[in-house]
Design an enzyme around this catalytic site. Structure first.
Site, PDB file in Angstrom:
ATOM      1  N   THR A 223       9.756 -11.635 -15.858  1.00  0.00           N
ATOM      2  CA  THR A 223       9.516 -10.310 -15.277  1.00  0.00           C
ATOM      3  C   THR A 223      10.112 -10.281 -13.873  1.00  0.00           C
ATOM      4  OG1 THR A 223       7.455 -10.919 -14.204  1.00  0.00           O
ATOM      5  CG2 THR A 223       7.279 -10.147 -16.487  1.00  0.00           C
TER       6      THR A 223
ATOM      7  N   TYR B  92      -0.522 -17.207  -2.902  1.00  0.00           N
ATOM      8  CA  TYR B  92      -0.631 -16.719  -4.289  1.00  0.00           C
ATOM      9  C   TYR B  92      -1.616 -17.564  -5.098  1.00  0.00           C
ATOM     10  CZ  TYR B  92       0.984 -15.378  -9.003  1.00  0.00           C
ATOM     11  OH  TYR B  92       1.049 -14.940 -10.297  1.00  0.00           O
TER      12      TYR B  92
HETATM   13  N1  LIG Z   1       5.752 -13.286 -14.295  1.00  0.00           N
HETATM   14  C1  LIG Z   1       5.183 -14.463 -14.232  1.00  0.00           C
HETATM   15  O1  LIG Z   1       5.866 -15.492 -14.309  1.00  0.00           O
HETATM   16  C2  LIG Z   1       3.678 -14.586 -14.076  1.00  0.00           C
HETATM   17  C3  LIG Z   1       3.088 -15.839 -14.250  1.00  0.00           C
HETATM   18  C4  LIG Z   1       1.719 -15.966 -14.134  1.00  0.00           C
HETATM   19  C5  LIG Z   1       0.947 -14.860 -13.845  1.00  0.00           C
HETATM   20  N2  LIG Z   1       1.548 -13.652 -13.669  1.00  0.00           N
HETATM   21  C6  LIG Z   1       0.671 -12.520 -13.360  1.00  0.00           C
HETATM   22  O2  LIG Z   1       0.905 -11.495 -14.308  1.00  0.00           O
HETATM   23  C7  LIG Z   1       0.604 -10.233 -13.709  1.00  0.00           C
HETATM   24  C8  LIG Z   1       1.736  -9.257 -13.967  1.00  0.00           C
HETATM   25  O3  LIG Z   1       2.876  -9.696 -13.311  1.00  0.00           O
HETATM   26  P1  LIG Z   1       4.337  -9.359 -13.869  1.00  0.00           P
HETATM   27  O4  LIG Z   1       4.977 -10.662 -14.117  1.00  0.00           O
HETATM   28  O5  LIG Z   1       4.266  -8.355 -14.941  1.00  0.00           O
HETATM   29  O6  LIG Z   1       4.998  -8.787 -12.545  1.00  0.00           O
HETATM   30  P2  LIG Z   1       5.724  -7.413 -12.234  1.00  0.00           P
HETATM   31  O7  LIG Z   1       6.310  -7.593 -10.868  1.00  0.00           O
HETATM   32  O8  LIG Z   1       6.625  -7.017 -13.347  1.00  0.00           O
HETATM   33  O9  LIG Z   1       4.504  -6.397 -12.178  1.00  0.00           O
HETATM   34  C9  LIG Z   1       3.622  -6.345 -11.104  1.00  0.00           C
HETATM   35  C10 LIG Z   1       3.316  -4.879 -10.834  1.00  0.00           C
HETATM   36  O10 LIG Z   1       2.373  -4.788  -9.761  1.00  0.00           O
HETATM   37  C11 LIG Z   1       2.730  -3.677  -8.987  1.00  0.00           C
HETATM   38  N3  LIG Z   1       2.236  -3.772  -7.615  1.00  0.00           N
HETATM   39  C12 LIG Z   1       2.613  -4.673  -6.677  1.00  0.00           C
HETATM   40  N4  LIG Z   1       2.015  -4.397  -5.503  1.00  0.00           N
HETATM   41  C13 LIG Z   1       1.238  -3.312  -5.715  1.00  0.00           C
HETATM   42  C14 LIG Z   1       0.382  -2.548  -4.868  1.00  0.00           C
HETATM   43  N5  LIG Z   1       0.228  -2.827  -3.569  1.00  0.00           N
HETATM   44  N6  LIG Z   1      -0.265  -1.489  -5.410  1.00  0.00           N
HETATM   45  C15 LIG Z   1      -0.097  -1.162  -6.714  1.00  0.00           C
HETATM   46  N7  LIG Z   1       0.711  -1.849  -7.554  1.00  0.00           N
HETATM   47  C16 LIG Z   1       1.368  -2.909  -7.046  1.00  0.00           C
HETATM   48  C17 LIG Z   1       4.267  -3.694  -8.990  1.00  0.00           C
HETATM   49  O11 LIG Z   1       4.824  -2.444  -8.604  1.00  0.00           O
HETATM   50  C18 LIG Z   1       4.560  -4.076 -10.424  1.00  0.00           C
HETATM   51  O12 LIG Z   1       4.735  -2.950 -11.260  1.00  0.00           O
HETATM   52  C19 LIG Z   1       0.340 -10.516 -12.226  1.00  0.00           C
HETATM   53  O13 LIG Z   1      -1.053 -10.556 -11.993  1.00  0.00           O
HETATM   54  C20 LIG Z   1       0.948 -11.878 -12.011  1.00  0.00           C
HETATM   55  O14 LIG Z   1       0.341 -12.575 -10.948  1.00  0.00           O
HETATM   56  C21 LIG Z   1       2.875 -13.480 -13.773  1.00  0.00           C
END
Ligand SMILES: NC(=O)c1ccc[n+]([C@@H]2O[C@H](COP(=O)([O-])OP(=O)(O)OC[C@H]3O[C@@H](n4cnc5c(N)ncnc54)[C@H](O)[C@@H]3O)[C@@H](O)[C@H]2O)c1
Length: 253
Positions: A192, A157
């Site tokens: 999330t 990641y």
């Molecule tokens: N939640 C955290 O703590 C956090 C921290 C830092 C960065 N992020 C980043 O924020 C962004 C959003 O994450 P989030 O926390 O909202 O997570 P989330 O799991 O709520 O959302 C991620 C979405 O991506 C979709 N997804 C996954 N694989 C897929 C695929 N193969 N094709 C199409 N869609 C796909 C999932 O179905 C989901 O709806 C991401 O890029 C994540 O890396 C999140």
């Protein structure tokens, strides 16, 4: 928060829009007046987000697909153009997050992580480039504080997010003389579904997890969504090749 109607007459493609930050960004852009093409692998939840956007009063397409395939990425951009008639912003938010001991990470997990987190943004950008260049549009790639620090149990990641950061900066350099803009938003921990991935991590060393736990707590999803949406608007004209950390100080030291 982008000004209401600042995206009026424009269209945005948002990945990961079924949940979490992608959903919040879709709603923020819809409130700013953008027509939206929402992309995610989770068809049911995606359609719910699309309906929420329509209720705001914009056109919304729910396009369910697996972004780990290059062809699917290209087809998503084609569908967005057919449905919205134009494309002004691309927000790459979908990601997979598989905390595990590196010795146990299997090929499928590794390849999926790189495919969704790094390759999909590239293929989507490539397919959207002609429209984004013509419209002087914007790409916003969501990375993570994990792009800037080593984090135990997250080798795939963190590598994917560090690479996405440099992809963004390199494209910002390559297209310096055109109006298109490329930027990153790097959030810290948000509440999330993605963060629940730690539940499956077997016997982690708590000392190592503590190294990247937020001392000030989690970041509000809405605050990050507002920044992603802002960078998609013309009000962010001065931002190009930027990495905006919204992590409650995790990367401060
Ligand atoms: N939640 C955290 O703590 C956090 C921290 C830092 C960065 N992020 C980043 O924020 C962004 C959003 O994450 P989030 O926390 O909202 O997570 P989330 O799991 O709520 O959302 C991620 C979405 O991506 C979709 N997804 C996954 N694989 C897929 C695929 N193969 N094709 C199409 N869609 C796909 C999932 O179905 C989901 O709806 C991401 O890029 C994540 O890396 C999140």
């Amino acid at each position: 928060m982008p000004a209401p109607s600042s995206m009026h007459g424009k269209a945005a493609l948002i990945t990961g829009a079924a949940a979490g930050l992608g959903r919040a960004t879709a709603l923020t852009l819809a409130r700013a007046g953008a027509d939206v093409c929402l992309v995610d692998i989770n068809a049911g939840a995606l359609e719910k987000t699309a309906q929420e956007c329509r209720d705001i009063g914009v056109h919304a397409l729910a396009y369910a697909t697996d972004l780990s395939s290059a062809d699917n990425c290209r087809a998503a951009v084609t569908a967005a153009l057919e449905s919205c008639g134009r494309l002004d912003a691309l927000c790459n938010i979908a990601a997979v997050f598989i905390p595990c001991h590196s010795a146990e990470m299997n090929d499928i997990q590794w390849e999926k992580t790189l495919a969704v987190n790094l390759s999909a943004p590239f293929y989507l950008i490539q397919a959207a480039l002609p429209q984004l260049l013509a419209n002087k549009g914007a790409v916003v790639n969501v990375t993570s504080c994990a792009a800037h620090m080593g984090q135990a149990y997250l080798a795939g990641y963190t590598a994917s997010k560090a690479a996405l950061t440099h992809l963004t900066k390199s494209l910002a350099m390559e297209y310096m003389h055109q109006g298109i803009r490329f930027n990153c938003v790097a959030p810290g921990g948000m509440m999330t579904e993605l963060a629940q991935g730690f539940r499956n991590l077997r016997n982690p060393d708590p000392e190592l997890l503590k190294r990247y736990s937020p001392l000030r707590g989690l970041v509000e999803i809405e605050h990050v969504a507002e920044m992603v949406a802002f960078l998609a608007t013309d009000a962010a004209a001065g931002y190009h090749g930027a990495v905006i950390n919204i992590d409650n100080g995790i990367t401060a030291g």
